[in-house]
Design an enzyme around this catalytic site. Structure first.
Site, PDB file in Angstrom:
ATOM      1  N   VAL A  92      23.382  39.359  49.923  1.00 33.17           N
ATOM      2  CA  VAL A  92      22.750  38.780  51.124  1.00 33.17           C
ATOM      3  C   VAL A  92      23.568  37.584  51.625  1.00 33.17           C
ATOM      4  O   VAL A  92      23.821  37.442  52.829  1.00 33.17           O
ATOM      5  CB  VAL A  92      21.286  38.353  50.835  1.00 33.17           C
ATOM      6  CG1 VAL A  92      20.695  37.628  52.031  1.00 33.17           C
ATOM      7  CG2 VAL A  92      20.433  39.574  50.491  1.00 33.17           C
ATOM      8  N   THR A 118      27.158  37.305  39.962  1.00 38.39           N
ATOM      9  CA  THR A 118      26.947  38.598  40.639  1.00 38.39           C
ATOM     10  C   THR A 118      27.648  38.629  41.999  1.00 38.39           C
ATOM     11  O   THR A 118      27.787  39.686  42.588  1.00 38.39           O
ATOM     12  CB  THR A 118      25.444  38.922  40.825  1.00 38.39           C
ATOM     13  OG1 THR A 118      24.823  37.824  41.493  1.00 38.39           O
ATOM     14  CG2 THR A 118      24.751  39.171  39.505  1.00 38.39           C
ATOM     15  N   VAL A 149      25.381  26.103  40.517  1.00 35.29           N
ATOM     16  CA  VAL A 149      24.402  25.129  41.030  1.00 35.29           C
ATOM     17  C   VAL A 149      23.617  24.429  39.930  1.00 35.29           C
ATOM     18  O   VAL A 149      22.927  23.442  40.193  1.00 35.29           O
ATOM     19  CB  VAL A 149      23.411  25.785  42.033  1.00 35.29           C
ATOM     20  CG1 VAL A 149      24.106  26.159  43.313  1.00 35.29           C
ATOM     21  CG2 VAL A 149      22.685  26.970  41.405  1.00 35.29           C
ATOM     22  N   TYR A 169      28.054  17.314  45.200  1.00 30.54           N
ATOM     23  CA  TYR A 169      28.012  16.258  46.220  1.00 30.54           C
ATOM     24  C   TYR A 169      28.800  16.725  47.418  1.00 30.54           C
ATOM     25  O   TYR A 169      30.002  16.959  47.317  1.00 30.54           O
ATOM     26  CB  TYR A 169      28.587  14.953  45.653  1.00 30.54           C
ATOM     27  CG  TYR A 169      27.831  14.509  44.431  1.00 30.54           C
ATOM     28  CD1 TYR A 169      26.599  13.874  44.546  1.00 30.54           C
ATOM     29  CD2 TYR A 169      28.326  14.763  43.153  1.00 30.54           C
ATOM     30  CE1 TYR A 169      25.879  13.503  43.421  1.00 30.54           C
ATOM     31  CE2 TYR A 169      27.617  14.398  42.019  1.00 30.54           C
ATOM     32  CZ  TYR A 169      26.395  13.768  42.161  1.00 30.54           C
ATOM     33  OH  TYR A 169      25.682  13.412  41.041  1.00 30.54           O
ATOM     34  N   TYR A 205      12.437  35.464  36.391  1.00 26.08           N
ATOM     35  CA  TYR A 205      12.721  35.486  37.837  1.00 26.08           C
ATOM     36  C   TYR A 205      11.460  35.129  38.622  1.00 26.08           C
ATOM     37  O   TYR A 205      11.483  34.225  39.465  1.00 26.08           O
ATOM     38  CB  TYR A 205      13.232  36.872  38.218  1.00 26.08           C
ATOM     39  CG  TYR A 205      13.697  37.018  39.644  1.00 26.08           C
ATOM     40  CD1 TYR A 205      14.846  36.384  40.100  1.00 26.08           C
ATOM     41  CD2 TYR A 205      12.995  37.837  40.544  1.00 26.08           C
ATOM     42  CE1 TYR A 205      15.278  36.540  41.414  1.00 26.08           C
ATOM     43  CE2 TYR A 205      13.424  38.001  41.846  1.00 26.08           C
ATOM     44  CZ  TYR A 205      14.570  37.351  42.278  1.00 26.08           C
ATOM     45  OH  TYR A 205      14.997  37.511  43.572  1.00 26.08           O
TER      46      TYR A 205
HETATM   47  O1  LIG Z   1      17.147  53.733  38.959  1.00 22.12           O
HETATM   48  C1  LIG Z   1      16.056  53.242  39.295  1.00 22.12           C
HETATM   49  C2  LIG Z   1      15.881  51.886  39.639  1.00 22.12           C
HETATM   50  C3  LIG Z   1      14.622  51.462  39.993  1.00 22.12           C
HETATM   51  N1  LIG Z   1      13.566  52.299  40.037  1.00 22.12           N
HETATM   52  C4  LIG Z   1      12.238  51.848  40.485  1.00 22.12           C
HETATM   53  O2  LIG Z   1      12.318  51.538  41.870  1.00 22.12           O
HETATM   54  C5  LIG Z   1      11.462  50.450  42.190  1.00 22.12           C
HETATM   55  C6  LIG Z   1      12.263  49.349  42.830  1.00 22.12           C
HETATM   56  O3  LIG Z   1      13.085  48.779  41.874  1.00 22.12           O
HETATM   57  P1  LIG Z   1      14.249  47.727  42.204  1.00 22.12           P
HETATM   58  O4  LIG Z   1      14.898  47.421  40.922  1.00 22.12           O
HETATM   59  O5  LIG Z   1      15.091  48.218  43.300  1.00 22.12           O
HETATM   60  O6  LIG Z   1      13.483  46.441  42.786  1.00 22.12           O
HETATM   61  P2  LIG Z   1      12.119  45.744  42.412  1.00 22.12           P
HETATM   62  O7  LIG Z   1      11.184  46.042  43.515  1.00 22.12           O
HETATM   63  O8  LIG Z   1      11.656  46.101  41.053  1.00 22.12           O
HETATM   64  O9  LIG Z   1      12.537  44.233  42.376  1.00 22.12           O
HETATM   65  C7  LIG Z   1      13.089  43.625  43.510  1.00 22.12           C
HETATM   66  O10 LIG Z   1      12.071  43.045  44.218  1.00 22.12           O
HETATM   67  C8  LIG Z   1      12.376  42.274  45.355  1.00 22.12           C
HETATM   68  C9  LIG Z   1      13.577  41.377  45.234  1.00 22.12           C
HETATM   69  O11 LIG Z   1      13.250  40.020  45.180  1.00 22.12           O
HETATM   70  C10 LIG Z   1      14.523  41.692  44.147  1.00 22.12           C
HETATM   71  O12 LIG Z   1      15.665  42.229  44.767  1.00 22.12           O
HETATM   72  C11 LIG Z   1      14.118  42.626  43.076  1.00 22.12           C
HETATM   73  O13 LIG Z   1      13.654  41.857  42.029  1.00 22.12           O
HETATM   74  C12 LIG Z   1      10.805  50.053  40.882  1.00 22.12           C
HETATM   75  O14 LIG Z   1       9.565  50.659  40.789  1.00 22.12           O
HETATM   76  C13 LIG Z   1      11.736  50.586  39.809  1.00 22.12           C
HETATM   77  O15 LIG Z   1      11.062  50.902  38.606  1.00 22.12           O
HETATM   78  C14 LIG Z   1      13.732  53.627  39.699  1.00 22.12           C
HETATM   79  O16 LIG Z   1      12.781  54.425  39.745  1.00 22.12           O
HETATM   80  N2  LIG Z   1      14.961  54.056  39.341  1.00 22.12           N
END
Ligand SMILES: O=c1ccn([C@@H]2O[C@H](COP(=O)(O)OP(=O)(O)O[C@H]3OC[C@@H](O)[C@H](O)[C@H]3O)[C@@H](O)[C@H]2O)c(=O)[nH]1
Length: 421
Positions: free
Chosen positions: A101, A124, A146, A151, A232
Site C-alpha cells: 500500500v 516486507t 520505526v 528526527y 496484530y
Molecule cells: O490460501 C489461503 C489464504 C487465506 N484464506 C482465507 O481467506 C480469508 C482471507 O484471508 P487473508 O489472509 O487474505 O486476510 P484476513 O482477512 O484474514 O486478514 C486481513 O485482514 C485485513 C487486513 O488488515 C490485513 O491485510 C489482513 O490481516 C481468510 O478466511 C483465510 O482463512 C484461504 O482460504 N486460503
C-alpha cells in the site's frame, strides 16, 4: 694518315648522347627508387597509425558506453509530477512506504507534487516498489526501523509500517507488537515535536471475529487478546488508543483509517494472503487452498481506491476512525471460483483445515466515509483482479528469468571410486 676527324666526332657525339641517356635513365631510376621507398615508408607509417588508432578506439569504447549510461541516468524520465507552489507543497513522511500500500501512496503523493520521504526497514517492503523515484529531487528513501526514534521535519505522517498479512505478522509476533506500539509511540512523538498531522493505518481486524455485520466504526469489536492474531489485532487497537491519547493530552492532529481487505499489484509473491495465494496457485496450475469450508466472507477493495481514501481522510477534518473498504461481499469459495475463471485455470480447489480465530464474516459499513469524505470505491472487483493477475503473471516471468539455478556438483573421483559430497 687517315683523318679520324669527322668519324671520331660522330662516335663521340653518339657516346655522349648515350651517356646522357644512360645518366638520365639512372637518375630517373634513382628518383623512382627514392620515391618508392618514401611511399613504402608512408604506407608503413599509415598502417602503424591505423593500428594505434584502433587500439585507442578499443580502450575508449567501454568508456564511451559508460558516459552514455551516465547521461541516460541523469536524464532519466520519472512519472509525471505536478508542480505545486511552496505554500501547497507538503513535506510528507510515509512509514512502510516501500510496501504494497505504501508504495502506491508514494506514487500518488509524488505525482501530486509533494516532497515524500519513505521510511522502511524492508521486512516486507521492497526497494523495487519505489525504485522509479530514486534520484528525484522530491523523493527520499531511508532504511530505518520505526521501533527506533526518528528526527525529521515534516508536515504530515502516514504511519503504515507493520507487516499486514497474517503469516507475516504471526512470523514474529513480538516484532509485530513492537512495531505497532513502540513504532507508533515514536511517530506520535515526532508528530508532537514538529507539529505534524499523523494518519494511522489501522485495520478491520480491530473488529476481530465480529458479531455485528456489516461493521461500522462504533462497533468495539470481538478480539481474542491471547490468540495467534492478537499481536496484530491488539497491536493496532492499542495504536489507535495511543493516537487518541496524544490527541487529547498533547493536541496532536490524528486521523485513523480502518483498512479492510485490499489487493493489487506489488503484493509480495510470498505474502500469504488469499488474493495473492489464489492467483499464484491458479497461474501455476496448483490447487487453490481454501482454509475451512470456504463459507467465511470477505469484501475486497482495489489498492487505488484505498489510496484515494487515505489521502481524502488525511486532508479532511475527521479525527475519529473511518472504515475504508469495498462493501461487495463474497464467500472465500466463491472468490476461489472467480479467480479460477479469470485466470482460465484448470486448478482444483483443495479444502485445508480452518485457521484459528479466523473471522467468519467481514464487510465494511462505509456510510461515514461517503458522507464525511465524499469517498467510495470505484474499481469493480473483476477489473482489479485482472490487473493483479497481469502483475503476478509478469512477476512469475521475472522470477523465471532471474532465478539462480545451481548446477549439481560433479561427483569427485578418488582411487577409482565415486565419492559423493
Ligand atoms: O490460501 C489461503 C489464504 C487465506 N484464506 C482465507 O481467506 C480469508 C482471507 O484471508 P487473508 O489472509 O487474505 O486476510 P484476513 O482477512 O484474514 O486478514 C486481513 O485482514 C485485513 C487486513 O488488515 C490485513 O491485510 C489482513 O490481516 C481468510 O478466511 C483465510 O482463512 C484461504 O482460504 N486460503
Amino acid at each position: 694518315m687517315v683523318s679520324k676527324g669527322p668519324l671520331l666526332r660522330l662516335l663521340t657525339a653518339i657516346n655522349r648522347r648515350r651517356m646522357k641517356l644512360l645518366t638520365g635513365l639512372a637518375f630517373v631510376a634513382y628518383v623512382a627508387s627514392v620515391w618508392g621507398n618514401f611511399v613504402n615508408m608512408r604506407s608503413l607509417q599509415e598502417n602503424g597509425d591505423q593500428k594505434v588508432e584502433s587500439k585507442i578506439e578499443e580502450a575508449v569504447a567501454p568508456l564511451r558506453e559508460k558516459i552514455r549510461d551516465l547521461e541516460k541516468s541523469f536524464t532519466q524520465k520519472y512519472p509525471p509530477v505536478k508542480f505545486l507552489s511552496e505554500k501547497d507543497r507538503k513535506r510528507i513522511l510515509i512509514t512502510g512506504g516501500a510496501g504494497f500500500v505504501g508504495s502506491h501512496l508514494t506514487d500518488k503523493l509524488m505525482m501530486d507534487g509533494h516532497e515524500v520521504t519513505v521510511v522502511d526497514n524492508f521486512f516486507t517492503g521492497r526497494k523495487r516498489n519505489v525504485e522509479h523515484w530514486i534520484g528525484h529531487e522530491n523523493f527520499e528513501l531511508i532504511n530505518h526501523d520505526v521501533v527506533e526514534p526518528l528526527y525529521i521535519e515534516v508536515d504530515q505522517i502516514y504511519h503504515l509500517a507493520s507487516p499486514a498479512s497474517p503469516p507475516n505478522y504471526m512470523y514474529n509476533p513480538i516484532k509485530t507488537l513492537k512495531t505497532n506500539t513502540i513504532g507508533t509511540l515514536n511517530m506520535l512523538g515526532l508528530a508532537k515535536r514538529v507539529g505534524a498531522r499523523l494518519l494511522l493505518a489501522s485495520t478491520s481486524e480491530v473488529y476481530g471475529d465480529p458479531e455485528v455485520h456489516p461493521q461500522n466504526e462504533d462497533y468495539w469489536g470481538h478480539v481474542n487478546p491471547i490468540g495467534p492474531r492478537a499481536c496484530y489485532d491488539e497491536g493496532k487497537r492499542v495504536a489507535e488508543t495511543m493516537c487518541y491519547a496524544y490527541m487529547k493530552q498533547e493536541g496532536v492532529e490524528v486521523r485513523v483509517a480502518r483498512i479492510f481487505n485490499t489487493f493489487g499489484p506489488r503484493m509480495h509473491m510470498n505474502d500469504g494472503r488469499v488474493v495473492s495465494n489464489f492467483i499464484l496457485q491458479a497461474l501455476q496450475g496448483e490447487a487453490l487452498t481454501v482454509y475451512g469450508p470456504g463459507t467465511q466472507t470477505r469484501a475486497f477493495q482495489y489498492v487505488s481506491d484505498l489510496v484515494n481514501g487515505l489521502v481524502a481522510l488525511m486532508n479532511s477534518n475527521v479525527s475519529s476512525p473511518v472504515n475504508l473498504g469495498n462493501p461487495e461481499e463474497h464467500t472465500i469459495l466463491e472468490f476461489a471460483q472467480l479467480i479460477k475463471k479469470l485466470v482460465g485455470s484448470e486448478s482444483e480447489i483443495q479444502f485445508l483445515s480452518e485457521a484459528q480465530d479466523d473471522p467468519q464474516k467481514r464487510k465494511p459499513d462505509i456510510r461515514k466515509a461517503k458522507l464525511l469524505l465524499g469517498w467510495e470505491p470505484v474499481v469493480p472487483l473483476e477489473e482489479g483482479l485482472n490487473k493483479a493477475i497481469h502483475y503476478f503473471r509478469k512477476e512469475l516471468e521475472y522470477q523465471a528469468n532471474n532465478q539462480y539455478i545451481p548446477k549439481p556438483k560433479p561427483a569427485r573421483m578418488k582411487k577409482g571410486r565415486t565419492r559423493h559430497n
